[in-house]
Design a protein around this motif. Structure first.
Motif, PDB file in Angstrom:
ATOM      1  N   ILE A 198      10.963   2.720  -1.589  1.00 57.33           N
ATOM      2  CA  ILE A 198       9.326   3.326  -1.314  1.00 57.33           C
ATOM      3  C   ILE A 198       8.426   3.504  -2.911  1.00 57.33           C
ATOM      4  CG2 ILE A 198       7.534   4.874  -0.710  1.00 57.33           C
ATOM      5  CD1 ILE A 198       9.586   3.582   2.032  1.00 57.33           C
ATOM      6  N   GLU A 199       7.613   2.150  -2.706  1.00 61.02           N
ATOM      7  CA  GLU A 199       7.532   2.630  -4.567  1.00 61.02           C
ATOM      8  C   GLU A 199       6.239   3.546  -4.549  1.00 61.02           C
ATOM      9  OE1 GLU A 199       7.676  -0.244  -6.462  1.00 61.02           O
ATOM     10  OE2 GLU A 199       8.801  -1.760  -4.487  1.00 61.02           O
ATOM     11  N   GLU A 200       6.311   3.732  -6.230  1.00 64.77           N
ATOM     12  CA  GLU A 200       5.817   4.796  -6.169  1.00 64.77           C
ATOM     13  C   GLU A 200       3.940   5.477  -6.169  1.00 64.77           C
ATOM     14  OE1 GLU A 200       4.589   8.813  -8.072  1.00 64.77           O
ATOM     15  OE2 GLU A 200       6.462   7.717  -7.227  1.00 64.77           O
ATOM     16  N   ASP A 201       3.563   3.795  -5.707  1.00 65.12           N
ATOM     17  CA  ASP A 201       1.867   4.302  -5.965  1.00 65.12           C
ATOM     18  C   ASP A 201       1.966   4.156  -3.822  1.00 65.12           C
ATOM     19  OD1 ASP A 201       3.377   1.650  -4.751  1.00 65.12           O
ATOM     20  OD2 ASP A 201       0.994   0.125  -6.212  1.00 65.12           O
ATOM     21  N   VAL A 202       2.661   3.707  -3.385  1.00 66.69           N
ATOM     22  CA  VAL A 202       2.565   3.940  -1.612  1.00 66.69           C
ATOM     23  C   VAL A 202       2.687   5.351  -1.777  1.00 66.69           C
ATOM     24  CG1 VAL A 202       3.488   4.004  -0.501  1.00 66.69           C
ATOM     25  CG2 VAL A 202       3.418   1.722  -1.484  1.00 66.69           C
ATOM     26  N   LYS A 203       3.999   5.969  -2.628  1.00 69.53           N
ATOM     27  CA  LYS A 203       4.176   7.590  -2.311  1.00 69.53           C
ATOM     28  C   LYS A 203       2.528   8.588  -2.792  1.00 69.53           C
ATOM     29  CE  LYS A 203       8.742   7.325  -3.279  1.00 69.53           C
ATOM     30  NZ  LYS A 203      10.405   8.428  -4.300  1.00 69.53           N
ATOM     31  N   MET A 204       1.763   8.010  -4.067  1.00 65.90           N
ATOM     32  CA  MET A 204       1.406   8.367  -4.354  1.00 65.90           C
ATOM     33  C   MET A 204      -0.198   8.632  -3.425  1.00 65.90           C
ATOM     34  SD  MET A 204       1.601  10.170  -7.281  1.00 65.90           S
ATOM     35  CE  MET A 204      -0.481   9.960  -8.718  1.00 65.90           C
ATOM     36  N   LEU A 205      -0.447   7.634  -2.641  1.00 63.75           N
ATOM     37  CA  LEU A 205      -1.483   7.145  -1.624  1.00 63.75           C
ATOM     38  C   LEU A 205      -1.340   8.146  -0.429  1.00 63.75           C
ATOM     39  CD1 LEU A 205      -3.979   5.483  -1.308  1.00 63.75           C
ATOM     40  CD2 LEU A 205      -2.714   4.113   0.271  1.00 63.75           C
TER      41      LEU A 205
END
Length: 257
Positions: A198-205
């Motif tokens: 899971i990409e970091e930007d997806v986690k952030m969103l």
């Protein structure tokens, strides 16, 4: 949830020497949404203040037999989301003068769209909706956590099915991160398990605080596709983003598929 607004009082704080045209536009915008919601503005209160503040105290009605609480999600339910997410990071980019016009348009359109149509469809008696809440300041994960805790269940969210607002990932990658997102993540990430990759930007969103976000609906599996179709027919951009599962160690699992 599932109540209907009836009357409201406008509450305004505004600097004494500020441009009254700005106040006029704020009041006009609020009134237009109240009219759209079928709510009558019957008066209000105004106060001189160094900071502009505006809102409404609303009185409404609800059928006691049809109160939609956030603690009755059931294992096997499907999760529907009725708006894209990303208003927090885009608003932060706007403040920094870094947002593209099309991102601003998408965010403003989302924030000025009422949840009225979505709520009216979701509360029809033909659908077995068990729980519903709106996604606001705590972000998707924060509000999903509230449902999971209250319902004593866990949830699996499919990362590639959560719809981002146009420009949201670009804002995250550029570092336009609101303080609320950081606070949400610090508070709630302890109950989240991520699939590998899971990409970091997806986690952030997932933790982005929303202004006037959509509804998160926990609906019986057999009603999910039909409800999603009816929502879309009503002009609501509904997406199935996950499922409710039996209570486990991780309240929220973010999966690749």
């Amino acid at each position: 949830m599932s109540g209907s607004p009836m009357t409201s009082l406008a509450l305004v704080c505004f600097p004494e020497k500020a441009d009254l045209y700005i106040l006029e536009r704020i009041l006009a915008g609020g009134l237009s949404k109240m009219m759209e919601a079928g709510c009558t503005v019957i008066g209000g209160h105004s106060i001189r203040d160094d900071e502009t503040k505006f809102g409404y105290a609303v009185t409404g009605k609800i059928n006691p037999q049809r109160v939609m609480v956030n603690g009755e999600a059931r294992a096997g339910d499907r999760l529907l989301l009725t708006k894209r997410i990303g208003t927090g990071v885009i608003s932060t980019a706007i403040k920094k003068g870094a947002a593209e016009e099309k991102w601003i348009d998408a965010a403003v359109h989302s924030m000025t769209t009422l949840n009225k149509a979505a709520a009216e469809v979701a509360t029809r008696p033909e659908f077995e909706v068990h729980t519903m809440t709106d996604i606001t300041g705590f972000g998707l994960i924060g509000h999903a956590r509230e449902i999971a805790v209250a319902s004593e269940v866990s949830m699996r969210v499919f990362a590639n099915q959560v719809p981002p607002m146009e420009g949201a990932f670009e804002c995250i990658r550029a570092g336009h991160i609101p303080g609320g997102l950081k606070a949400n993540r610090e508070f709630a990430e302890c109950v989240v398990a991520y699939d590998e990759g899971i990409e970091e930007d997806v986690k952030m969103l997932m933790f982005d605080p929303q202004t006037a976000g959509g509804l998160l609906i926990s609906v019986r599996d057999s009603d999910s596709q039909r409800l999603a179709g009816e929502l879309q027919s009503a002009g609501v951009e509904a997406a199935e983003i996950g499922e409710v599962i039996a209570h486990s160690k991780s309240l929220i699992s973010v999966a690749n598929t």
